[in-house]
Enzyme design. Sequence first.
Site, PDB file in Angstrom:
ATOM      1  N   LYS A   1       0.835  -1.209   0.000  1.00 41.42           N
ATOM      2  CA  LYS A   1       0.000   0.000   0.000  1.00 41.42           C
ATOM      3  C   LYS A   1       0.868   1.258   0.000  1.00 41.42           C
ATOM      4  CE  LYS A   1      -3.789  -2.488   2.147  1.00 41.42           C
ATOM      5  NZ  LYS A   1      -4.531  -2.862   3.366  1.00 41.42           N
TER       6      LYS A   1
ATOM      7  N   GLN B   1      -4.653  -1.159   9.489  1.00 40.37           N
ATOM      8  CA  GLN B   1      -4.541  -2.495   8.914  1.00 40.37           C
ATOM      9  C   GLN B   1      -5.154  -3.534   9.860  1.00 40.37           C
ATOM     10  OE1 GLN B   1      -3.312  -3.309   5.769  1.00 40.37           O
ATOM     11  NE2 GLN B   1      -4.038  -5.358   6.259  1.00 40.37           N
TER      12      GLN B   1
ATOM     13  N   ASP C   1     -11.129   2.744   3.743  1.00 36.84           N
ATOM     14  CA  ASP C   1     -11.511   1.332   3.596  1.00 36.84           C
ATOM     15  C   ASP C   1     -13.025   1.174   3.432  1.00 36.84           C
ATOM     16  OD1 ASP C   1      -9.421  -0.476   3.432  1.00 36.84           O
ATOM     17  OD2 ASP C   1      -9.067  -0.509   5.609  1.00 36.84           O
TER      18      ASP C   1
END
Length: 282
Positions: free
Chosen positions: A51, A95, A118
């Site tokens: 990422k 994460q 997200d």
Amino acid sequence: MIIDGKQIAQQLKEELRGQVAVLTGKYGRKPCLDVIIVGQNPASMSYVKSKIKATEYCGFDGELIQLPEATSQEELLRVIAERNGKDDVDGILVQLPLPKHIDEQTVIEAIAPGKDVDGFHPSNVAGLWLNQPAIVPCTPLGIIALLEQTHVDLGGRHAVIVGRSNIVGKPIAKLLLDKNCTVTIAHSRTKDLAAICRKADILIVAVGRPRMITADMVKQGAIVIDVGINRLEDGRLVGDVDFETVAPIAGAITPVPGGVGPMTITMLMRNTIECYKKRINK
Ligand code: NDP
């Protein structure tokens, strides 16, 4: 047809990089994504690395915040609150999974909805299901982009999704409904999974069990999207679909690695740019 997610993701990333250059020139600052990781789970570390690499490629600003495994929930919430309050931070990604002593839902809900790249915050989930402006989770967005590459008209097709998680199964079901598919969601309690899968024009598998979908479960010509990422004991990565035997039957299929994974990361870049644009326009 093998759907080359890696190549499609690269093309999209190049386009996004161009957009970022224009936006940065126009508004005088780059989009900024902060990524927070707690602990050192090897799979999570590797996802985070990819990422960050993508943010650098696209020309973003951002910080990787690495917190020790023993970080308390309170401390993590404090770090998130600090980033929520920063005007020049457009996206915050925590994460997952988090260590057991931290409640994931509490953490998800702590991220400002407008910075929730997200798309896991309840406001964004509600927005998706109510057809209101929302940040949509990256993996389902990536799957739709891959399906679009097949140029198949999705309207009226029967899509079977195996897996009902909040991050993949449920949101992809909604996106496929929006594309006028007839949608079936299967899960661990589904009876006669093989018969249901065989009815699919579009089969999406997000389970996390290596090669569980075999050739006898797939209709001739079906489009097969394999979301699963499973590491075998010998270190190899395989999907949830037995690629070798299913590929000759499928009309189109994504490989693992090089299918959905790279698209997920590219959609994260796209979501960050969307958050930036909304914040700039406020
Ligand atoms: P979850 O573990 O949250 O969900 C798995 C789903 O599979 C559950 O709904 C479960 O059913 C179902 N399931 C489990 N066993 C069976 C079975 N035998 N038959 C049918 N259904 C079954 O997983 P995620 O959705 O988070 O991830 C799924 C996979 O996708 C993983 O391999 C993950 O690594 C990968 N992934 C890949 C991404 C990418 O970018 N490529 C992004 C996100 C995930 P039940 O609800 O009944 O328990």
